[in-house]
Motif scaffolding. Structure first.
Motif, PDB file in Angstrom:
ATOM      1  N   LEU A 190      37.391  48.706  50.369  1.00 60.60           N
ATOM      2  CA  LEU A 190      37.911  49.631  49.359  1.00 60.60           C
ATOM      3  C   LEU A 190      38.855  50.667  49.966  1.00 60.60           C
ATOM      4  CD1 LEU A 190      34.576  50.156  47.403  1.00 60.60           C
ATOM      5  CD2 LEU A 190      36.605  48.944  46.567  1.00 60.60           C
TER       6      LEU A 190
ATOM      7  N   GLU B  38      31.971  56.515  44.825  1.00 59.18           N
ATOM      8  CA  GLU B  38      30.923  56.408  43.797  1.00 59.18           C
ATOM      9  C   GLU B  38      29.742  55.551  44.248  1.00 59.18           C
ATOM     10  OE1 GLU B  38      32.989  54.675  40.524  1.00 59.18           O
ATOM     11  OE2 GLU B  38      34.271  56.420  40.173  1.00 59.18           O
TER      12      GLU B  38
ATOM     13  N   GLY C 272      25.880  52.574  40.753  1.00 57.99           N
ATOM     14  CA  GLY C 272      26.670  52.559  41.980  1.00 57.99           C
ATOM     15  C   GLY C 272      25.874  52.339  43.243  1.00 57.99           C
TER      16      GLY C 272
ATOM     17  N   GLN D 229      38.308  56.186  45.409  1.00 55.42           N
ATOM     18  CA  GLN D 229      37.510  56.715  44.310  1.00 55.42           C
ATOM     19  C   GLN D 229      36.261  55.859  44.085  1.00 55.42           C
ATOM     20  OE1 GLN D 229      39.578  57.449  40.612  1.00 55.42           O
ATOM     21  NE2 GLN D 229      37.682  57.500  39.421  1.00 55.42           N
ATOM     22  N   THR D 230      36.456  54.542  44.030  1.00 58.65           N
ATOM     23  CA  THR D 230      35.305  53.655  43.841  1.00 58.65           C
ATOM     24  C   THR D 230      34.353  53.750  45.026  1.00 58.65           C
ATOM     25  OG1 THR D 230      36.574  52.098  42.484  1.00 58.65           O
ATOM     26  CG2 THR D 230      34.578  51.252  43.531  1.00 58.65           C
TER      27      THR D 230
ATOM     28  N   TYR E  66      30.126  46.007  39.866  1.00 55.19           N
ATOM     29  CA  TYR E  66      30.055  47.435  39.554  1.00 55.19           C
ATOM     30  C   TYR E  66      31.324  47.899  38.840  1.00 55.19           C
ATOM     31  CZ  TYR E  66      30.423  52.451  40.150  1.00 55.19           C
ATOM     32  OH  TYR E  66      30.610  53.789  39.905  1.00 55.19           O
ATOM     33  N   LYS E  67      32.481  47.520  39.365  1.00 54.89           N
ATOM     34  CA  LYS E  67      33.730  48.004  38.797  1.00 54.89           C
ATOM     35  C   LYS E  67      33.932  47.515  37.362  1.00 54.89           C
ATOM     36  CE  LYS E  67      37.447  48.431  41.212  1.00 54.89           C
ATOM     37  NZ  LYS E  67      38.648  48.181  42.047  1.00 54.89           N
TER      38      LYS E  67
ATOM     39  N   ASP F  16      41.063  51.986  47.497  1.00 55.69           N
ATOM     40  CA  ASP F  16      40.389  52.502  46.299  1.00 55.69           C
ATOM     41  C   ASP F  16      39.297  53.488  46.705  1.00 55.69           C
ATOM     42  OD1 ASP F  16      39.322  52.956  43.813  1.00 55.69           O
ATOM     43  OD2 ASP F  16      38.681  50.886  43.437  1.00 55.69           O
TER      44      ASP F  16
END
Length: 333
Positions: A107, A116, A135, A112-113, A164-165, A110
């Motif tokens: 990630l 989480e 999460g 932000q993900t 999850y996403k 990404d």
């Protein structure tokens, strides 16, 4: 029978205490200690189930009717807390930190993900990993003990991150609620579509993270043959027959037992498509692309070997605790 088990158990403890592998990295395998949690206690562990439910039902979820929020969060937090508060779940340990570092690489585009997500290890010989709507991603030591590279862990993690996403856990709950009178086949078909969707997303994450294309398909073989020990080695009878231990000849089989597995099994009532279907889709996706080179161990081969050795030592420990003594002896060898 109890005396025999006690004797074998005593021998196993002696063997594991004195016959560990040579130390690699920071882990002293000659004096191995089981995985323990370390560092600050995450809120996942410190908050009560009630506190989590009351916190999350205030979250704005337009896709979930207000009347269903409490039911959803009560069910999911109760189930997750049973796992978190069990004796097999650990945080901040070397395996959990390794899983977290692999996820951070997956990630890297990404953040932000990644921010989480939380990653915890389950000291279990099951070959499994799963994600939650909140999460949390759990990975078992059983899975890590079986893989041949970091890349295979990365693909499994990418699959769970995709779940999850795309909020597949929530979608599954909504589907079961809407289809109150649905049969197994309807729910099963819905779930299988989401599994194949997660596999497709996982390939993109995996590729961008720099892992080898060639190691994706063998990951499914790890899952298919996970009922086997993590190595296939013939044990000489004199391994057991020493001044401290004796195993009679009739305990050793005189014939080989075939390794079998059915990839295209009937999955009509299963939440997951069978391995054959998952492999077929992944191969089709890969064939549509241009192919790519990549690494087996982005974080380093030495670190992977150390983490896998930890998982294998945990496998021995789990077998001893469950009195699965034959597998424990084989794994020690």
């Amino acid at each position: 029978v109890m005396l025999k088990k006690t004797f074998i158990l005593t021998c196993l403890i002696s063997i594991t205490a004195s016959g560990g592998l040579l130390a690699q990295g920071k882990t002293d395998f000659n004096n191995y200690k089981t995985l323990l949690s370390a560092g600050s206690i995450p809120e996942d562990f410190s908050l009560s189930t009630y506190q989590k439910i009351e916190r999350d039902i205030r979250v704005d979820r337009p896709e979930l009717a207000t009347s269903l929020r409490r039911k959803f969060y009560t069910g999911i937090h109760s189930a997750i807390d049973d796992i978190l508060h069990s004796e097999v779940c650990v945080f901040g340990d070397p395996v959990s930190l390794y899983i977290k570092d692999i996820a951070q690489n997956l990630l890297k585009d990404d953040p932000q993900t990644f921010g989480e997500l939380r990653f915890y290890t389950l000291k279990s010989n099951e070959t499994n990993a799963f994600s939650t709507d909140q999460g949390i991603i759990f990975v078992t030591t059983g899975l890590i003990s079986q893989v041949s590279s970091e890349a295979q862990i990365a693909y499994v993690l990418a699959h769970e991150i995709a779940h999850y996403k795309r909020k597949h856990v929530l979608e599954r709950f909504k589907q079961k609620t809407v289809l109150k009178n649905a049969n197994y086949y309807e729910l099963s078909t819905y779930s299988k579509e989401r599994e194949l969707e997660a596999d497709s997303d996982a390939i993109e994450l995996y590729k961008k993270a720099g892992y080898s294309e060639e190691l994706i398909e063998p990951t499914f073989d790890v899952l298919m043959y996970s009922y086997l020990p993590f190595d296939e080695v013939k044990i000489p009878e004199n391994f057991f027959n020493t001044n401290q231990f004796y195993m009679p000849n009739f305990k050793f089989p005189k014939e080989s037992f075939a390794i079998t597995a059915e990839e295209n099994y009937n999955d009509s009532k299963s939440s997951h498509p069978n391995i054959s279907k998952r492999k077929k889709q992944v191969i089709e996706v890969l064939e549509k692309g241009n192919g790519w080179k990549g690494n087996a161990n982005v974080l380093g081969a030495d670190r992977f070997a150390e983490i896998r050795n930890i998982a294998r030592f945990e496998s021995v420990r789990n077998s001893i605790l469950s009195l699965d003594l034959t597998n424990a002896l084989y794994s020690i060898f």
